[in-house]
Design a protein around this motif. Sequence first.
Motif, PDB file in Angstrom:
ATOM      1  N   SER A   1      -9.604   5.944 -21.339  1.00 10.14           N
ATOM      2  CA  SER A   1      -8.431   4.696 -21.445  1.00 10.14           C
ATOM      3  C   SER A   1      -8.581   3.753 -20.047  1.00 10.14           C
ATOM      4  O   SER A   1      -8.250   2.537 -20.541  1.00 10.14           O
ATOM      5  N   ILE A   2      -8.735   4.109 -18.874  1.00 10.20           N
ATOM      6  CA  ILE A   2      -8.952   2.794 -18.248  1.00 10.20           C
ATOM      7  C   ILE A   2     -10.138   2.297 -18.171  1.00 10.20           C
ATOM      8  O   ILE A   2      -9.876   0.700 -17.689  1.00 10.20           O
ATOM      9  N   ARG A   3     -10.859   2.840 -18.034  1.00  9.66           N
ATOM     10  CA  ARG A   3     -12.250   1.813 -18.417  1.00  9.66           C
ATOM     11  C   ARG A   3     -12.511   1.109 -19.509  1.00  9.66           C
ATOM     12  O   ARG A   3     -12.736  -0.083 -19.608  1.00  9.66           O
TER      13      ARG A   3
ATOM     14  N   LEU B   1     -12.770  -3.044 -19.523  1.00  7.42           N
ATOM     15  CA  LEU B   1     -13.278  -3.892 -20.207  1.00  7.42           C
ATOM     16  C   LEU B   1     -12.368  -4.934 -21.495  1.00  7.42           C
ATOM     17  O   LEU B   1     -12.986  -5.768 -21.994  1.00  7.42           O
ATOM     18  N   SER B   2     -11.312  -4.470 -21.596  1.00  5.74           N
ATOM     19  CA  SER B   2     -10.656  -5.599 -21.928  1.00  5.74           C
ATOM     20  C   SER B   2     -10.056  -6.639 -21.345  1.00  5.74           C
ATOM     21  O   SER B   2      -9.796  -7.933 -22.053  1.00  5.74           O
TER      22      SER B   2
ATOM     23  N   GLU C   1      -2.248  -4.224 -10.394  1.00  2.00           N
ATOM     24  CA  GLU C   1      -0.781  -3.961 -10.474  1.00  2.00           C
ATOM     25  C   GLU C   1      -0.895  -2.855 -11.798  1.00  2.00           C
ATOM     26  O   GLU C   1      -0.048  -2.315 -11.881  1.00  2.00           O
ATOM     27  N   GLU C   2      -1.478  -3.562 -13.276  1.00  5.45           N
ATOM     28  CA  GLU C   2      -2.141  -3.138 -13.537  1.00  5.45           C
ATOM     29  C   GLU C   2      -1.656  -1.671 -13.675  1.00  5.45           C
ATOM     30  O   GLU C   2      -1.816  -0.585 -14.753  1.00  5.45           O
ATOM     31  N   LEU C   3      -3.026  -1.085 -12.755  1.00  3.81           N
ATOM     32  CA  LEU C   3      -3.144   0.570 -12.789  1.00  3.81           C
ATOM     33  C   LEU C   3      -2.302   1.492 -11.545  1.00  3.81           C
ATOM     34  O   LEU C   3      -2.031   2.378 -12.771  1.00  3.81           O
TER      35      LEU C   3
END
Length: 299
Positions: free
Chosen positions: A221-223, A227-228, A271-273
Amino acid sequence: MTHSHDGHADVPKRYDKAFGLGIALNFGFVLIEAFYGWKIDSLALLADAGHNLSDVGGLILAWAALAATRLQPNDRHTFGWRRGSILASFINAFVLLIAMGSLGWEAFQRLQAPVAIAGVTVMLVAGIGILVNTITAWLFISGSRNDLNLRGAFLHMSADALVSVGVLLAGALYQWKGWNWIDPVISLVIAVIIVVTTWSLFRKSLHLLFDGVPDQVNLPSIRQYLLSQPGIIDIHDLHVWAMSTTEVALTAHLVMASLPDSDQLLRDVAEELREHFEITHCTLQLERDLGCSSGCNGL
């Protein structure tokens, strides 16, 4: 390149008091158990006193690991001593598994030659053990949900409370029915239950010791998220590992067709991570696509 972190994610300082109280209570119980074991000449109580003394050592180890996470990084240890909490949880799980193996072996031996027990005294000491270990386990129950180190302390004390319940039940059944075999049978059942519940802690802490991706982190999901993001066309050297039992780190190289003029993308991603993927410390590097994947051997 950007770095992002939200401090040390300190475990609340109230656990210092919890460890202090838990160690004092359990050491006091060791003295009580050793005294009564000596008084009635019970090798079982004396042996269990030795086991509970090792539990005091386990609590001290977990407390020391908690203190180590607060030590500031330096030129010799750039991440500080945070991994000590992972090591402590692994040692506590390992010791608990060994202790239950020893308990199971002792119970098996006693099944071959059951011996009489001083039922009333054993029940009295077991009752004190239930009270002491239940209180100590309760001190760590909230922190055990999110911290493997505190979970190790909680499981240790819960296991001892369960053992004391078994001893109390064995003493009562012996007084009522005179069954010499009930003590080793209950001990075997308890040992199996504790091994099953402790295995997860052992597996997770060993996994983290070898820089495994923490269970709560969904790497695909992180990857996909990275990439998005606008402009990112590839990722390499993506690594995620646990810095401690409460902190997760990430590093990644983000390949872009053209580099942005500001660091806003990096700040937004960091921040999202942190907010949605529980990454407390990340290091991101932007690279311009040169049409070459040389050296990109990471994930």
